[in-house]
Write a protein that holds these residues in place. Structure first.
Motif, mmCIF file in Angstrom:
data_model
loop_
_atom_site.group_PDB
_atom_site.id
_atom_site.type_symbol
_atom_site.label_atom_id
_atom_site.label_comp_id
_atom_site.label_asym_id
_atom_site.label_seq_id
_atom_site.Cartn_x
_atom_site.Cartn_y
_atom_site.Cartn_z
ATOM 1 N N MET A 45 45.509 54.785 32.433
ATOM 2 C CA MET A 45 46.695 54.326 33.165
ATOM 3 C C MET A 45 46.461 53.145 34.100
ATOM 4 N N GLY A 46 45.230 52.676 34.220
ATOM 5 C CA GLY A 46 44.969 51.617 35.186
ATOM 6 C C GLY A 46 45.679 50.316 34.881
ATOM 7 N N HIS A 47 45.732 49.974 33.568
ATOM 8 C CA HIS A 47 46.433 48.775 33.090
ATOM 9 C C HIS A 47 45.909 47.486 33.723
ATOM 10 N N THR A 48 44.612 47.425 33.974
ATOM 11 C CA THR A 48 44.004 46.188 34.445
ATOM 12 C C THR A 48 43.402 45.446 33.257
ATOM 13 N N PHE A 49 43.109 44.167 33.450
ATOM 14 C CA PHE A 49 42.495 43.380 32.378
ATOM 15 C C PHE A 49 41.075 42.993 32.787
ATOM 16 N N PRO A 50 40.166 42.836 31.827
ATOM 17 C CA PRO A 50 38.759 42.559 32.162
ATOM 18 C C PRO A 50 38.381 41.083 32.155
ATOM 19 N N GLY A 51 39.313 40.207 31.835
ATOM 20 C CA GLY A 51 38.970 38.813 31.589
ATOM 21 C C GLY A 51 38.781 37.971 32.831
ATOM 22 N N ALA A 52 38.752 36.659 32.621
ATOM 23 C CA ALA A 52 38.370 35.694 33.650
ATOM 24 C C ALA A 52 39.584 35.136 34.377
ATOM 25 N N THR A 53 39.470 35.065 35.704
ATOM 26 C CA THR A 53 40.487 34.431 36.531
ATOM 27 C C THR A 53 39.878 34.163 37.901
ATOM 28 N N VAL A 54 40.524 33.295 38.665
ATOM 29 C CA VAL A 54 40.117 33.045 40.048
ATOM 30 C C VAL A 54 41.143 33.701 40.955
ATOM 31 N N PRO A 55 40.894 33.805 42.261
ATOM 32 C CA PRO A 55 41.860 34.477 43.137
ATOM 33 C C PRO A 55 43.262 33.874 43.025
ATOM 34 N N PHE A 56 44.214 34.715 42.636
ATOM 35 C CA PHE A 56 45.628 34.358 42.531
ATOM 36 C C PHE A 56 45.843 33.199 41.551
ATOM 37 N N GLY A 57 44.964 33.098 40.545
ATOM 38 C CA GLY A 57 45.019 31.989 39.604
ATOM 39 C C GLY A 57 46.190 32.078 38.650
ATOM 40 N N ALA A 58 46.614 30.917 38.160
ATOM 41 C CA ALA A 58 47.721 30.843 37.201
ATOM 42 C C ALA A 58 47.306 31.305 35.811
ATOM 43 N N VAL A 59 46.009 31.199 35.496
ATOM 44 C CA VAL A 59 45.476 31.620 34.206
ATOM 45 C C VAL A 59 44.737 32.939 34.372
ATOM 46 N N GLN A 60 45.011 33.871 33.467
ATOM 47 C CA GLN A 60 44.253 35.117 33.371
ATOM 48 C C GLN A 60 43.801 35.215 31.912
ATOM 49 N N LEU A 61 42.627 34.705 31.629
ATOM 50 C CA LEU A 61 42.114 34.575 30.265
ATOM 51 C C LEU A 61 41.359 35.849 29.903
ATOM 52 N N SER A 62 41.915 36.608 28.974
ATOM 53 C CA SER A 62 41.392 37.962 28.760
ATOM 54 C C SER A 62 41.618 38.407 27.323
ATOM 55 N N PRO A 63 40.784 39.321 26.823
ATOM 56 C CA PRO A 63 40.956 39.817 25.455
ATOM 57 C C PRO A 63 42.161 40.737 25.333
ATOM 58 N N ASP A 64 42.805 40.656 24.182
ATOM 59 C CA ASP A 64 43.850 41.596 23.797
ATOM 60 C C ASP A 64 43.324 42.401 22.619
ATOM 61 N N THR A 65 43.498 43.713 22.680
ATOM 62 C CA THR A 65 42.825 44.585 21.724
ATOM 63 C C THR A 65 43.727 45.154 20.634
#
Length: 773
Positions: A45-65
Motif C-alpha cells: 500500500m505504500g505506492h512510492t516509486f524507487p526511481g531518480a528525482t531531486v527534491p521537489f523535482g519536475a521529473v520523477q524518472l522511475s521504472p514501471d512494472t
C-alpha cells in the motif's frame, strides 16, 4: 579582524571531522543521503516509486512494472490500484522507464514518455507479465537492482542491458550499458500511462529534428482532464534508423497524410497511439546515454531546460549534484538515534516528504496555468500536485518549520491557481494545470492560514483571506450550499455527508483564525459560528457522528464499524467522530467528559476491526490498522494525542511508540498505507521529534514522546532548535518531565515561536508512566 572567520572555519572543520569520525566509529554513515532507501513503500500500500528525482523535482524518472488498464470490459479494474506509482516490488518484469510519477497517492495519472532499451528483434508491443518475451518488457531480479537518492540501476535480463537513471529538476538522464554487440533499439512509448485506458491519450506529436534529437508533446484526459506535457529527447549517439507505429483503430477519414509511409524514417508524426523506435548498432560494453527534458509550456522550452540543466554528457556529475541537493535537504534536521534502522526510517521519511508537490515551471519561469494560458512566475517557484486532503494535516506544517520559503512559494502557487481559475476558488486537489476535484474539504485554506499566521507567507494576506472565503462559499461543490443553509451536509445530498461536514467545520475555523489575525471581525464571527457545525452531525443517543437528512432525522440503518457507504470518506465513524481538531475540548464535553473520551480512545486502539468492514474500501488494508485505529489513512492521524486532554499523557507516549514501531519499517513493505505525498512521512517525522500539529492554523504543537536521542532542527532564520531525549531507549518510552530552555514546561503544548526562536526542548524518559505529568 579577518582572523576570526578563519578561526571559525577551522573550528568548524575540526568539529566536522570529529562528528564524521564519531559516525564512522558507530557504524553510521557520514552522509545522511546514504540512509535514504527509495525502495521503502514500493510494495503493497505504500505506492512510492524507487526511481531518480531531486527534491521537489519536475521529473520523477522511475521504472514501471506493468501495463494494468484502468478498466476491463467496461468496469473498473481493482488491480490497477496497486500501480498508482507505476511500480510494484513483487512484479517480475519492467516495462520501461517513464518520467512522471506521483508518490504515495491512492489514485493516479502520469507515467509520461516511457523509454525502454532493447536488443535483438524489434518489438513495439510491451507484452504481458505472463508472456514478457512477446513484447519489449524484460524480466529482472532484485539481486541486480539498486536504488538510492537520485539514482536507480537495474539489469534487464531479457536484453542483457544495464539501465541507470538519474535526473536534474527538469531533465531525466538515462545510461544504458549493452553487454554484447547487437542491433539495439530505444523504444519511446507515447501511449503508455499510469491508470491508462483506451482513449486516455488524446493526442501526441513527435518531430525528429536531426539524427539525435526528438521533440514533441502529448495530451491526456485522465485524472487531470486536459493535461499537456512537452518533451525534448537527445541521444549521445546518432541513430541509424527510426520508425513508428500508430496503434489507432482504422478510421474512415485519414486525411492526406496517408500519402506518406509514416512508419519508416518520417520526421513529422502525430496520433493518439504512437510508439517509436530508434535503432543502433552497439559494441559489447558500449554505453548509450539519453537526456529527456520536460516542459509544461513548449518544445522549445523543453530544449532550453535541457541546455540549462544538463548541457553535457556527464551522467555521474548529474547524479552527484542531485545527491548533494538531497544531502542539503536532509541536513535541515540532524538526529542521533539508537539504531541504524531508525536512521533509515527517519531520513527516508524526510526524503519522501520532499518529493511532492513538484516544480511546475521552466527555467525561464514559464508555466501553464489552470486557465490553460502561459504565465511567468515572478519571484517564486510555481508548484503543482497538491494532495491537500492529506498534506494539510502535517506535511505543510512540517515545511513551515524546516522549509518555510518553499512552502511560501506553494501558497503563492495556490493563489495563482485562484486568480486564474474561472470558478474563482482555491485548489482542492490539483495537478498539471488542472483541478481534479479529488477527496473532500477545501483544505487549501488550512495551508494558507497556517502559513500566514506563522509568518511564512508574506504576500497579500487580505487577498488570501478573500480567496479562502470565496472557496468556502462555493455552493456548487460537495453540498456546501446546504452546509451553509442547514449547518451540515444532508445525507441525501452527498455520500460522504458527515466527513464533509466535519472537514468544512475545521476549514471554517482556519478561516476564522486567519480573519482574527488580520482584524476582520465580521468574517471571524461568521466562520467561528460555522466552525461549530460539527455538532450538527453528532448523535448523542449513540455517541458518534452520524448522517442525517435535510429534515434533521438521523439515518436509521447505520453501522459504526463499516468504512464504506456510511457517510464518511475512507473511514468509519469510530475514527471520524474524533475529527474536531480545532475544538477537542468541546468534543470531549459532548462525548461525556474525560473518562468517556479515555474509554473511547482505549477501545479505538485495542478493539478488533474485522476485514469485512473495510473490504470495499481500497485505501484501507490490514497492514495500516491498529485495533480499529486506521493509521494507513489520514483522518485520525491526530487522535493519539487526545489522551493529553484526559490527563493520561502516558497513553499518548505508549501509543505513539506503538504506531512508530508498527507502521514504519525498513524494506520494500515498510509503510502501513499510502504515503500520500509525504503526509505519512510527516507524521513520522513530527512524532519522532516529540510534538505534532493537531490543528494547523493554530500556533501550538502537542507534545508526545520522541524516539530520537537528540535532534537539531536547522531553521532558515539561522537559528537551531534542539530536541533531547534523556535516558532514551526502546523500554524508556514514557516522558517523566519536559523542559524548555532549562525550565519545566507547563501543559502539553509548545508554541511555534518557541521553535523558531531556537532553543532546547528536553524530554526526560523512563520505563514507567509518570501519571502526574
Amino acid at each position: 579582524m579577518r582572523i576570526f572567520p578563519n578561526i571559525i572555519s577551522c573550528v568548524s572543520l575540526v568539529c566536522g571531522f570529529f562528528v564524521l569520525a564519531a559516525a564512522s566509529a558507530q557504524g553510521q554513515s557520514a552522509r545522511l543521503v546514504d540512509y535514504v532507501d527509495p525502495m521503502i513503500g514500493t510494495a503493497k500500500m505504500g505506492h512510492t516509486f524507487p526511481g531518480a528525482t531531486v527534491p521537489f523535482g519536475a521529473v520523477q524518472l522511475s521504472p514501471d512494472t506493468d501495463t494494468i488498464p484502468y478498466a476491463v470490459n467496461g468496469r473498473y479494474n481493482a488491480d490497477v490500484y496497486k500501480y498508482c506509482a507505476g511500480y510494484q516490488y513483487d512484479d517480475p518484469t519492467i516495462v520501461g522507464f517513464s518520467h512522471t510519477h506521483f508518490s504515495g497517492t491512492g489514485h493516479a495519472d502520469l507515467g509520461d514518455f516511457l523509454l525502454m532499451p532493447t536488443s535483438g528483434a524489434l518489438q513495439l508491443n510491451p507484452g504481458t507479465a505472463d508472456a514478457p518475451d512477446k513484447g519489449y518488457r524484460s524480466r529482472y531480479s532484485h539481486d541486480n537492482e539498486y536504488a538510492a537518492a537520485n539514482y536507480y540501476k537495474v539489469k534487464l535480463d531479457a536484453h542483457d542491458i544495464t539501465a541507470e537513471l538519474t535526473s536534474s529538476s527538469r531533465v531525466g538522464f538515462h545510461r544504458y550499458t549493452f553487454s554484447k554487440p547487437a542491433e539495439s533499439h530505444i523504444i519511446l512509448d507515447l501511449m503508455h500511462g499510469i491508470y491508462n485506458y483506451d482513449g486516455k491519450t488524446v493526442w501526441s506529436v513527435a518531430r525528429i529534428l536531426n539524427d539525435s534529437t526528438v521533440v514533441g508533446y502529448r495530451q491526456t484526459n485522465g485524472w487531470a482532464r486536459t493535461r499537456v506535457v512537452y518533451f525534448a529527447m537527445r541521444l549521445s549517439k546518432p541513430f541509424k534508423n527510426y520508425g513508428s507505429r500508430n496503434f489507432e483503430k482504422d478510421q474512415v477519414y485519414k486525411g492526406f497524410w496517408r500519402k506518406f509511409d509514416q512508419t519508416d524514417n518520417f520526421a513529422d508524426l502525430a496520433g493518439s497511439k504512437l510508439r517509436m523506435h530508434f535503432d543502433f548498432d552497439v559494441e559489447a560494453g558500449e554505453q548509450l546515454l539519453v537526456k529527456f527534458a520536460l516542459s509544461p509550456v513548449s518544445m522549445d522550452n523543453a530544449l532550453a531546460n535541457m541546455e540549462e540543466e544538463v548541457p553535457h554528457w556527464d551522467f555521474d556529475k548529474i547524479k552527484n549534484t542531485g545527491q548533494e541537493l538531497w544531502e542539503k535537504e536532509l541536513r535541515r534536521i540532524e538526529v542521533k538515534m539508537s539504531r541504524r534502522e531508525d536512521y533509515i526510517n527517519f531520513y527516508t521519511a524526510m526524503y519522501h516528504a520532499a518529493l511532492m508537490p513538484t516544480t511546475y515551471m521552466d527555467v525561464n519561469g514559464d508555466y501553464r496555468g489552470v486557465d490553460h494560458q502561459v504565465h511567468r512566475a515572478e519571484g517564486f517557484t510555481n508548484y503543482t500536485s497538491f494532495s491537500l486532503w492529506d498534506t494539510f494535516r502535517a506535511f505543510h506544517p512540517y515545511l513551515n518549520l524546516v522549509n518555510p520559503s518553499r512552502n511560501a512559494d506553494m501558497v503563492q502557487s495556490m493563489m495563482a491557481h485562484y486568480e486564474q481559475n474561472v470558478l474563482g476558488i482555491l485548489p482542492i486537489w490539483s495537478h498539471y494545470a488542472n483541478e481534479n476535484w479529488c477527496m473532500s474539504g477545501y483544505h487549501s485554506v488550512s495551508v494558507i492560514a497556517d502559513a500566514i499566521i506563522k509568518g511564512v507567507y508574506t504576500g497579500d494576506a487580505n487577498k488570501a483571506l478573500d480567496a479562502c472565503v470565496a472557496t468556502a462559499n462555493f455552493r456548487r461543490y460537495e453540498g456546501i450550499g446546504e452546509y451553509i443553509d442547514l449547518g451540515y451536509v444532508p445525507d441525501e445530498k452527498n455520500g460522504t455527508s458527515v466527513s464533509n461536514t466535519l472537514e468544512y467545520a475545521y476549514d471554517d475555523w482556519c478561516i476564522a483564525q486567519l480573519a482574527k489575525y488580520l482584524g476582520q471581525e465580521d468574517i471571524y464571527a461568521t466562520f467561528s459560528a460555522r466552525a461549530e457545525n460539527w455538532r450538527s452531525v453528532f448523535d448523542t443517543s449513540i455517541g458518534f457522528m452520524r448522517p442525517k437528512d435535510a429534515t434533521g432525522k438521523f439515518r436509521e440503518k447505520f453501522d459504526a464499524l463499516e468504512t464504506h457507504g456510511q457517510g464518511f470518506i475512507e473511514g468509519n465513524t469510530w475514527n471520524y467522530s474524533l475529527y474536531v481538531p480545532h475544538n477537542p475540548q468541546g468534543l470531549m464535553e459532548l462525548l461525556g467528559g474525560k473518562k468517556r473520551l479515555s474509554t473511547y480512545l482505549d477501545s479505538l486502539f485495542t478493539m478488533y476491526l474485522p476485514d469485512k468492514f473495510f473490504e470495499h474500501t481500497e485505501d484501507i488494508t490490514r497492514e495500516g490498522i491498529i485495533g480499529n485505529y486506521v493509521h494507513g489513512n489520514e483522518p485520525a492521524h491526530h487522535v493519539v494525542y487526545l489522551y493529553q486532554l484526559t490527563g493520561e499523557r502516558w497513553k499518548t507516549h505508549e501509543w505513539v511508540r506503538k504506531i512508530l514501531q508498527d507502521q514504519y519499517h525498513n524494506g520494500y513493505d515498510g509503510l502501513g498505507g499510502n504515503d500520500d505525498c509525504g503526509q505519512m512521512s510527516a507524521w513520522y517525522l513530527f512524532s519522532s521529534l516529540g510534538f505534532y500539529p493537531v490543528a494547523p492554523a493554530s500556533d501550538e504543537y502537542w507534545l508526545g514522546a520522541p524516539i530520537v536521542e537528540s535532534a537539531s532542527i536547522h531553521l532558515e532564520n539561522g537559528k537551531v532548535f534542539r530536541v533531547e531525549a534523556i535516558n532514551q531507549s526502546t523500554k524508556h518510552m514514557y516522558v517523566q518531565a519536559v523542559l524548555l530552555n532549562g525550565k519545566p514546561l507547563k501543559g502539553f503544548t509548545i508554541k511555534h515561536n518557541d521553535i523558531m526562536n531556537g532553543g532546547h526542548l528536553q524530554f526526560k524518559m523512563g520505563a514507567r508512566p509518570n501519571k502526574n505529568l
